[in-house]
Design an enzyme around this catalytic site. Structure first.
Site, PDB file in Angstrom:
ATOM      1  N   ASP A 286       9.445 -40.608 -90.492  1.00  0.00           N
ATOM      2  CA  ASP A 286      10.391 -40.389 -89.407  1.00  0.00           C
ATOM      3  C   ASP A 286       9.790 -40.984 -88.142  1.00  0.00           C
ATOM      4  O   ASP A 286       8.571 -40.933 -87.953  1.00  0.00           O
ATOM      5  CB  ASP A 286      10.629 -38.888 -89.235  1.00  0.00           C
ATOM      6  CG  ASP A 286      11.663 -38.590 -88.178  1.00  0.00           C
ATOM      7  OD1 ASP A 286      12.720 -39.236 -88.199  1.00  0.00           O
ATOM      8  OD2 ASP A 286      11.408 -37.715 -87.341  1.00  0.00           O
TER       9      ASP A 286
ATOM     10  N   ASP B  99      14.455 -32.988 -91.766  1.00  0.00           N
ATOM     11  CA  ASP B  99      13.618 -33.622 -92.782  1.00  0.00           C
ATOM     12  C   ASP B  99      13.369 -32.732 -93.996  1.00  0.00           C
ATOM     13  O   ASP B  99      12.883 -33.215 -95.024  1.00  0.00           O
ATOM     14  CB  ASP B  99      12.250 -33.999 -92.181  1.00  0.00           C
ATOM     15  CG  ASP B  99      12.378 -34.994 -91.049  1.00  0.00           C
ATOM     16  OD1 ASP B  99      13.231 -35.893 -91.161  1.00  0.00           O
ATOM     17  OD2 ASP B  99      11.639 -34.870 -90.062  1.00  0.00           O
TER      18      ASP B  99
ATOM     19  N   ASP C 163       9.006 -33.958 -89.284  1.00  0.00           N
ATOM     20  CA  ASP C 163       8.649 -32.783 -88.489  1.00  0.00           C
ATOM     21  C   ASP C 163       9.846 -31.930 -88.117  1.00  0.00           C
ATOM     22  O   ASP C 163       9.679 -30.856 -87.558  1.00  0.00           O
ATOM     23  CB  ASP C 163       7.917 -33.204 -87.218  1.00  0.00           C
ATOM     24  CG  ASP C 163       8.774 -34.094 -86.315  1.00  0.00           C
ATOM     25  OD1 ASP C 163       9.866 -34.490 -86.761  1.00  0.00           O
ATOM     26  OD2 ASP C 163       8.345 -34.387 -85.191  1.00  0.00           O
TER      27      ASP C 163
END
Length: 862
Positions: free
Chosen positions: A324, A599, A595
């Site tokens: 990410d 996700d 995080d």
């Protein structure tokens, strides 16, 4: 920010009555995610007992019990209880993730009920409730904004975008829009209000909210069994069949070749049990348990927490690492990067302490257009930059008085603030906002707009978020009622970035060297994502798939495109899960970092989920297999290196186990077919040999350092199994060599010695051979002598113990009686030990041959 001359009108909203709210709470349930049904302790125990990986422990322990070896039996069976404890922890992982989601989705809420403002628990919010929101509030449920002033919301938990988005109100809308985008009226549970005020009507709670959908996806994703677990299960079945067949064969062969009779059958049964013990490598599950546990401990010393033990082994074969952008590759903190005023431009570095005079006015008015104590991340970045580069000038004005603020509105995405300096009636006006809004406030000509668009495009191509800044003066102290009637002039443009973590480029480069492809998956805009990907050094950063494109693709099309794409941008949470599954469909071993709440399902679906521990949400940490405690992307590379080392050492330990069990099984089986031969190995001998085998497998190989090329070779392929034909074949060849030498020693000594003396000499050769096999298998590239230069305290402990115990067993009368040995002469003992030591030296010659081949093929320097 404070809004002078304008406040939120709360009139016209009575909200639900308390009775109606109570009825809806009973009908639709609390505003939280439902708890997952817990399995009973008995169900967990039954699941562990059915695990093929631990059947060997149970069988081996049972065999030891039948032989009266209670201590060994309790030790082996004790591992089953350890595994039960680990499984119970695993069972709570998903439950913990859902608990974290419930905590996040149930903040306190200010609601209007029956015309009265009351602070209620987030779990008590129901559909139809009217909420009052202000800067710093966590949105307790999915809602539609009915009225608002300058309301901005941080939706990064759902979209991955680091910058807050502006919200617009709707009096009639009834359905939510998708997260992300400016001037939308939808508010989502768990997101954070960063600026302004608003009144919102709740439309979805609990499992029906966006967070609830993520929670349901998280419940439905089941972690896959690793190849290590599958390989172990396959080997258990093979050894079980071979062990049973061989044991029965030995019992029958022993009795038939010796004429039958009760005494013969009793000794045959003893031979069969010995055969079962010898052919059953109970060290394998012990090795796996200890290696993975100690591997997790070693990884934790590098600030990586292991939440799922098999992930330690899986790390070594990762082929794709999905990351990410926000908070993973970047620091998740907006900073002012570029300042452009007319023909003057500057890249603002963290070390800069001053600006050229031509740029002072631009930053000065940008600070004046911001709140004095900002919550918005861009305004915080402006204040930090202003304090750093304007602190020693007269361009900061803490003593000026704010007279009026014009907030953002759906039709004009800009903020203007009017300030009075001292007792002067003159007002200084400062504005900042979207470049097109600033162009409107400055009443620009077509040529001026075209020049601004060109400059904005240049900044946007660098992945920057662009704001325009304007200024004006009211000489008489009068201000228009309408924001659009201000008379302003353009000062310049500001470019903001969420900067790359400084350790990322080197970590990405090492991943590339190790054959690992890094792919970015983000909810941010494509231009921003590509800029960060380019800075990080990602391959194929110019190949992008956006969320809207992905939505139109079939799973098969996505799997095809995913082979070459470097960046996925504007991706929604459920699409992240699709991307991970598409990569898995391509037979990639997928690790994913993240995080945010968005996700969590993909973290759980990936072969290895890696959560950021510092900035990461509880949901992400609970769903992941690994947690980076320091949020350092570079720690992933360290973890992968350790994962490869751990797998290499497991493979070495398994090869040693196979190599030593072949001669043990052979020496247990062969005598049963020859009437004149005594049993060469008895249960007591097996127990002594385990004193060498067990610590060698669990301590010596675990402590081995990584091979020199551990991060310079591609990941292991999907078909490269722990129990591969090459690994097992080479180990069996070593074992057959040891068996041949030991049988040779027995045949030579049996001619002139009693059975007990021949057994002793054979046993001495076997132990000496085990020592050489141990030394030879420490490294796949270094020879025995080269390996001795590598420190390994556990190795010297095992070698020292063997050197002390073997003479005691062979020479002490008491030990001779226990082991059914007879006295032997020193010369004969030396002959047996030398024969054992020399039997697998061919393995070192094979290593030298490989080294010579690599040297011959290497390019020569002139």
């Amino acid at each position: 920010m404070p809004v002078f001359g304008q406040s939120l009108d709360l009139g016209g909203f009575a909200g639900l009555g308390e009775d109606e709210a109570r009825v809806r709470l009973e009908q639709e349930g609390p505003n939280e995610l439902p708890a997952q049904k817990k399995r009973s302790l008995l169900a967990i125990v039954l699941e562990v007992v059915r695990e093929p990986m631990f059947i060997m422990l149970i069988v081996a322990g049972s065999l030891y019990l039948t032989l009266g070896e209670t201590g060994d039996a309790l030790m082996l069976l004790g591992f089953v209880f350890v595994v039960m404890a680990i499984t119970m922890v695993q069972e709570r992982r998903t439950e913990g993730a859902l608990d974290a989601l419930r905590d996040l989705s149930s903040p306190r809420a200010l609601a209007i009920r029956g015309g009265v403002h009351s602070r209620i628990a987030g779990r008590d919010v129901v559909r139809g409730d009217i909420l009052v929101l202000a800067e710093g509030d966590r949105v307790p449920a999915d809602a539609i904004l009915r009225r608002g002033i300058n309301l901005s919301v941080d939706e990064s938990l759902l979209t991955g975008e680091s910058a807050p988005v502006r919200k617009g109100a709707s009096a009639s809308a009834s359905d939510l829009e998708r997260p992300g985008g400016e001037d939308l009226f939808s508010l989502f549970s768990g997101t954070l209000v960063t600026a302004g005020q608003g009144i919102a009507e709740v439309v979805s709670t609990g499992v029906r909210s966006e967070l609830g959908k993520i929670g349901r996806a998280l419940q439905q994703v089941k972690p896959e069994a690793t190849l290590l677990q599958k390989d172990t299960g396959r080997m258990v079945r093979i050894f079980a069949l071979v062990g049973v067949a061989a044991s029965v064969l030995v019992v029958v062969a022993y009795a038939v070749t010796r004429g039958g009779g009760p005494s013969v059958w009793k000794h045959g049964l003893l031979a069969g049990i010995t055969m079962a013990m010898s052919i059953l490598p109970e060290e394998i599950p012990v090795v796996l348990t200890i290696f993975l546990a100690l591997g997790a401990w070693r990884i934790s010393r590098n600030r990586v927490l292991t939440r799922r033990m098999p992930a330690v082994e899986t790390l070594g074969k990762t082929t794709v690492l999905c990351v990410d952008k926000t908070g993973t590759l970047t620091v998740n903190r907006m900073t002012l990067k570029r300042i452009v005023a007319g023909s003057h431009s500057m890249v603002l570095t963290p070390e800069a302490t001053q600006l050229p005079e031509e740029l002072h006015a631009l930053l000065e008015h940008a600070v004046l257009a911001s709140a004095r104590d900002p919550f918005d991340p861009m305004e915080r970045a402006l204040h930090l930059a202003g304090d750093r580069v304007l602190g020693q000038t007269d361009h900061l004005h803490p003593d000026w008085a704010l007279i009026r603020a014009y907030p953002l509105s759906p039709g004009l995405a800009a903020v203007s603030q009017a300030w009075r300096r001292g007792q002067n009636s003159e007002l200084i006006i400062a504005s900042k906002g979207a470049p097109e809004a600033i162009a409107d406030l400055c009443h620009m000509s077509a040529e001026q707009r075209a020049e601004m668009v060109r400059q904005v495009a240049t900044l946007a191509s660098e992945g920057l978020r662009v704001l325009g800044v304007a200024r004006g003066i009211s000489n008489d102290g009068k201000l228009p009622d309408s924001h659009g009637d201000l008379a302003l002039e353009l000062v310049g443009l500001l470019g903001f970035e969420d900067p790359l973590r400084p350790t990322v480029p080197a970590a990405v480069a090492e991943c590339r060297t190790a054959g690992i492809r890094v792919v970015m998956i983000t909810g941010d805009y494509a231009a921003t994502a590509q800029s960060i990907a380019r800075q990080a050094g990602l391959a194929n950063y110019d190949s992008v798939i956006t969320g809207p494109e992905l939505k139109t693709m079939s799973d098969a099309d996505l799997a095809t495109r995913a082979r070459d794409v470097g960046v996925f941008a504007r991706v929604l949470p459920e699409q992240k899960l699709r991307i991970v599954n598409a990569l898995k469909a391509n037979r990639e071993v997928v690790a994913m970092t993240g995080d945010g709440v968005n996700d969590a399902p993909a973290l759980k679906a990936a072969h290895i989920g890696i959560a950021m521990g510092g900035r990461g949400t509880d949901v992400a940490r609970e769903a992941a297999a690994l947690v980076l405690l320091d949020d350092d992307f570079a720690s992933i590379v360290v973890a992968i290196r350790l994962g490869r080392r751990i797998f290499d050492n497991i493979r070495k330990a398994i090869a040693f186990t196979f190599a030593v069990h072949v001669p043990i099984a052979g020496l247990s089986m062969v005598p049963a077919f020859f009437a004149g031969w005594p049993l060469l190995l008895l249960p007591t001998h097996i127990v002594f040999l385990e004193l060498i085998i067990d610590p060698s497998c669990s301590l010596v190989f675990e402590a081995e350092a990584a091979e020199a090329n551990v991060m310079k070779r591609p990941p292991r392929g999907p078909k490269d199994r722990l129990f591969s034909l090459g690994t097992v074949g080479l180990a069996v060849l070593q074992g057959l060599t040891v068996l041949a030498v030991c049988l040779g020693v027995f045949l030579v000594s049996h001619r002139s010695h009693p059975p007990e003396a021949a057994r002793a000499l054979t046993f001495a050769a076997l132990v000496a051979a085990f020592v050489v096999v141990l030394l030879a298998n420490r490294s796949s590239t270094r020879t025995i002598i080269g390996g001795l230069r590598s420190p390994n305290i556990a190795l010297w402990c095992v070698l020292g113990g063997t050197v002390v115990l073997l003479p005691l067993v062979l020479l002490l009368p008491f030990a001779q009686r226990i082991f059914h040995f007879a006295p032997i002469r020193a010369g004969e003992l030396v002959f047996s030990i030398v024969a054992g030591l020399a039997c697998v030296l061919w393995f070192d010659l094979l290593k030298l041959g490989k080294q010579w081949t690599r040297f011959a093929r290497a390019p020569k320097m002139l």
